[in-house]
Design an enzyme around this catalytic site. Sequence first.
Site, PDB file in Angstrom:
ATOM      1  CG  ASP A   1      -0.189  36.607  -9.052  1.00 12.54           C
ATOM      2  OD1 ASP A   1      -0.056  35.396  -9.270  1.00 12.54           O
ATOM      3  OD2 ASP A   1      -0.977  37.067  -8.201  1.00 12.54           O
TER       4      ASP A   1
ATOM      5  NE  ARG B   1      -2.736   1.490  -1.099  1.00 15.15           N
ATOM      6  CZ  ARG B   1      -3.225   1.045  -2.248  1.00 15.15           C
ATOM      7  NH1 ARG B   1      -3.995  -0.030  -2.286  1.00 15.15           N
ATOM      8  NH2 ARG B   1      -2.939   1.655  -3.372  1.00 15.15           N
TER       9      ARG B   1
ATOM     10  CE  LYS C   1      -0.583  28.406  -4.895  1.00 11.26           C
ATOM     11  NZ  LYS C   1      -1.495  29.012  -5.894  1.00 11.26           N
TER      12      LYS C   1
ATOM     13  CD  GLU D   1       2.199  37.864  -6.340  1.00  9.95           C
ATOM     14  OE1 GLU D   1       2.397  36.650  -6.172  1.00  9.95           O
ATOM     15  OE2 GLU D   1       1.359  38.525  -5.674  1.00  9.95           O
TER      16      GLU D   1
ATOM     17  CE  LYS E   1       3.100  34.519  -3.202  1.00 15.06           C
ATOM     18  NZ  LYS E   1       3.075  34.327  -4.679  1.00 15.06           N
TER      19      LYS E   1
END
Length: 282
Positions: free
Chosen positions: A216, A98, A133, A195, A165
């Site tokens: 962005d 598994r 992410k 960004e 950012k």
Amino acid sequence: MDTFLLDELLRGFLREDLEHGDITTEAIFSGAETGSAVLRAREPLVAAGLESVAARVFWLLDERLRCSGSIPDGTCAAPGATLLTVSGSVRSILRGERVALNLVQRLCGIATLTRKHVDAVQGCKAAVADTRKTTPGLRLLEKYAVRCGGGRNHRFSLSDGVLIKDNHIAACGSISEAVRRARAAAPHTINIEVEADTLAQVEECLACGVPVIMLDNMDAPMLRQAVELIAGRALIEASGGVNLRTVRATAETGVDIISVGALTHSAPACDIGLDWLEQLAP
């Protein structure tokens, strides 16, 4: 992948699944039985982690297990293709099944989705890259799978580079001030990326001499304007909402890199099964 880091992860995954033992397998098999099984593709896929991950799971569980015939990472496999053969203790194969399958199904899914994005931008200069992410605990593996699919890796962690950012800018007050502070604190070996959501922010980045600009959530017409405005003065990354329907149009704007969070956060697992070949008498 560095096996020093990888083995620590894999042992943790095995501990989670085995905990106090495999009650079912230990009740049915004495431990003397041996046999062979194969990991088989049940749908078209791009291979990732068969030898480096699945085979290592089995080896960490039982060094006497023998894995062979692993399909090379990055190879396209058709339904029914044998991806890996494992032979040895029936108990050990069943105990590791598994964990090995969960991991390679995930990794092949990422590699397969990445390859689709890479194929979609063929003929353009843009490279397809991942993001942070990723699934907590699986970043090392998932970013490896992106490379198997032909993509590139963005930052592995927050310590890999300066990426200013929108929330950094909002909290600091301006791009110029954020860049000034970053340059004063960051080592000279660390690059700075900023960004930008608007063309005005792109102009501010250029005025600061920012070497990498992330555009962005811009649509294709706005991306083209930004590319023309930058005019080769910075490396250009496009990010935000990119998918298989939009990645080609994004690449055709002339950007250098397209980062796609979906490669790791939305890739469906590939259907891979473990089929028993034979059981040998003890």
